[in-house]
Design a protein around this motif. Structure first.
Motif, PDB file in Angstrom:
ATOM      1  N   ASP A 138       0.832  -1.211   0.000  1.00 17.98           N
ATOM      2  CA  ASP A 138       0.000   0.000   0.000  1.00 17.98           C
ATOM      3  C   ASP A 138       0.864   1.257   0.000  1.00 17.98           C
ATOM      4  O   ASP A 138       0.489   2.269  -0.595  1.00 17.98           O
ATOM      5  CB  ASP A 138      -0.929   0.013   1.221  1.00 17.98           C
ATOM      6  CG  ASP A 138      -2.052  -1.007   1.082  1.00 17.98           C
ATOM      7  OD1 ASP A 138      -2.276  -1.520  -0.036  1.00 17.98           O
ATOM      8  OD2 ASP A 138      -2.706  -1.277   2.092  1.00 17.98           O
ATOM      9  N   LEU A 139       2.015   1.206   0.666  1.00 17.47           N
ATOM     10  CA  LEU A 139       2.914   2.369   0.667  1.00 17.47           C
ATOM     11  C   LEU A 139       3.460   2.598  -0.740  1.00 17.47           C
ATOM     12  O   LEU A 139       3.601   3.737  -1.185  1.00 17.47           O
ATOM     13  CB  LEU A 139       4.041   2.166   1.682  1.00 17.47           C
ATOM     14  CG  LEU A 139       3.574   2.027   3.134  1.00 17.47           C
ATOM     15  CD1 LEU A 139       4.743   1.652   4.031  1.00 17.47           C
ATOM     16  CD2 LEU A 139       2.919   3.307   3.618  1.00 17.47           C
ATOM     17  N   LEU A 140       3.748   1.500  -1.447  1.00 16.84           N
ATOM     18  CA  LEU A 140       4.201   1.595  -2.840  1.00 16.84           C
ATOM     19  C   LEU A 140       3.103   2.191  -3.712  1.00 16.84           C
ATOM     20  O   LEU A 140       3.366   2.995  -4.608  1.00 16.84           O
ATOM     21  CB  LEU A 140       4.583   0.203  -3.337  1.00 16.84           C
ATOM     22  CG  LEU A 140       5.372   0.098  -4.622  1.00 16.84           C
ATOM     23  CD1 LEU A 140       6.748   0.717  -4.449  1.00 16.84           C
ATOM     24  CD2 LEU A 140       5.506  -1.353  -5.036  1.00 16.84           C
ATOM     25  N   TRP A 141       1.882   1.818  -3.410  1.00 17.91           N
ATOM     26  CA  TRP A 141       0.713   2.327  -4.147  1.00 17.91           C
ATOM     27  C   TRP A 141       0.679   3.857  -4.065  1.00 17.91           C
ATOM     28  O   TRP A 141       0.323   4.538  -5.020  1.00 17.91           O
ATOM     29  CB  TRP A 141      -0.545   1.739  -3.521  1.00 17.91           C
ATOM     30  CG  TRP A 141      -1.786   1.830  -4.351  1.00 17.91           C
ATOM     31  CD1 TRP A 141      -2.311   2.951  -4.939  1.00 17.91           C
ATOM     32  CD2 TRP A 141      -2.666   0.767  -4.689  1.00 17.91           C
ATOM     33  NE1 TRP A 141      -3.451   2.624  -5.604  1.00 17.91           N
ATOM     34  CE2 TRP A 141      -3.698   1.305  -5.458  1.00 17.91           C
ATOM     35  CE3 TRP A 141      -2.681  -0.580  -4.377  1.00 17.91           C
ATOM     36  CZ2 TRP A 141      -4.750   0.525  -5.950  1.00 17.91           C
ATOM     37  CZ3 TRP A 141      -3.731  -1.337  -4.863  1.00 17.91           C
ATOM     38  CH2 TRP A 141      -4.747  -0.800  -5.642  1.00 17.91           C
ATOM     39  N   LEU A 142       1.055   4.376  -2.896  1.00 16.39           N
ATOM     40  CA  LEU A 142       1.028   5.832  -2.696  1.00 16.39           C
ATOM     41  C   LEU A 142       2.125   6.547  -3.485  1.00 16.39           C
ATOM     42  O   LEU A 142       1.976   7.714  -3.830  1.00 16.39           O
ATOM     43  CB  LEU A 142       1.201   6.167  -1.210  1.00 16.39           C
ATOM     44  CG  LEU A 142       0.054   5.785  -0.288  1.00 16.39           C
ATOM     45  CD1 LEU A 142       0.447   6.052   1.163  1.00 16.39           C
ATOM     46  CD2 LEU A 142      -1.200   6.551  -0.646  1.00 16.39           C
TER      47      LEU A 142
END
Ligand SMILES: [Zn+2]
Length: 134
Positions: free
Chosen positions: A89-93
């Motif tokens: 999810d952090l990569l998604w951001l």
């Protein structure tokens, strides 16, 4: 699923087992396993993504600080476990456009998203806190 929930589940396994042969693989697998279960998401979260991301970050950091302060677990290992559980999810951001196949897979496994899923996530976090502190 919120990063906070992924991180809390992984942190709980780390704190309760204390065994890196268990909690490191668990943290690595946690994200994709839990994203496949019903959770908070859907159109409403997409329409309010920035606000939800900020609230998720504030709650997640607050819970992390509580765990860092009130458990005897290594803060650096706890941080690493939380980041390992939340990295998709952090990569998604941050770098969404650089890994299209990964993002297609990540979005594809999240089939059971609903606004009411927030109740499931709050319950999971509450159980984690109870397991750690009660
Ligand atoms: Zn995810």
């Amino acid at each position: 699923m919120l990063v906070t929930t992924h991180a809390m589940v992984a942190a709980t396994v780390a704190i309760k087992t204390g065994n890196p042969y268990i909690y490191i693989p668990f943290a690595a697998a946690d994200h994709f396993t839990f994203d496949a279960f019903p959770h908070f998401g859907g159109k409403w979260i997409n329409d309010h993504f920035k606000s939800v991301a900020i609230i998720d970050a504030v709650v997640g950091i607050t819970l992390f600080l509580i765990l860092a302060r009130y458990t005897k677990f290594s803060v650096l290992i706890l941080l690493a476990v939380c980041l390992l559980a939340g990295w998709p999810d952090l990569l998604w951001l941050t770098k969404r456009r650089r890994f299209p196949k990964f993002f297609k897979f990540h979005a594809g496994i999240q089939k059971f998203e609903a606004t009411s899923g927030i109740l499931i996530e709050v319950a999971i976090v509450a159980v984690c806190l109870a397991l750690i502190f009660v």
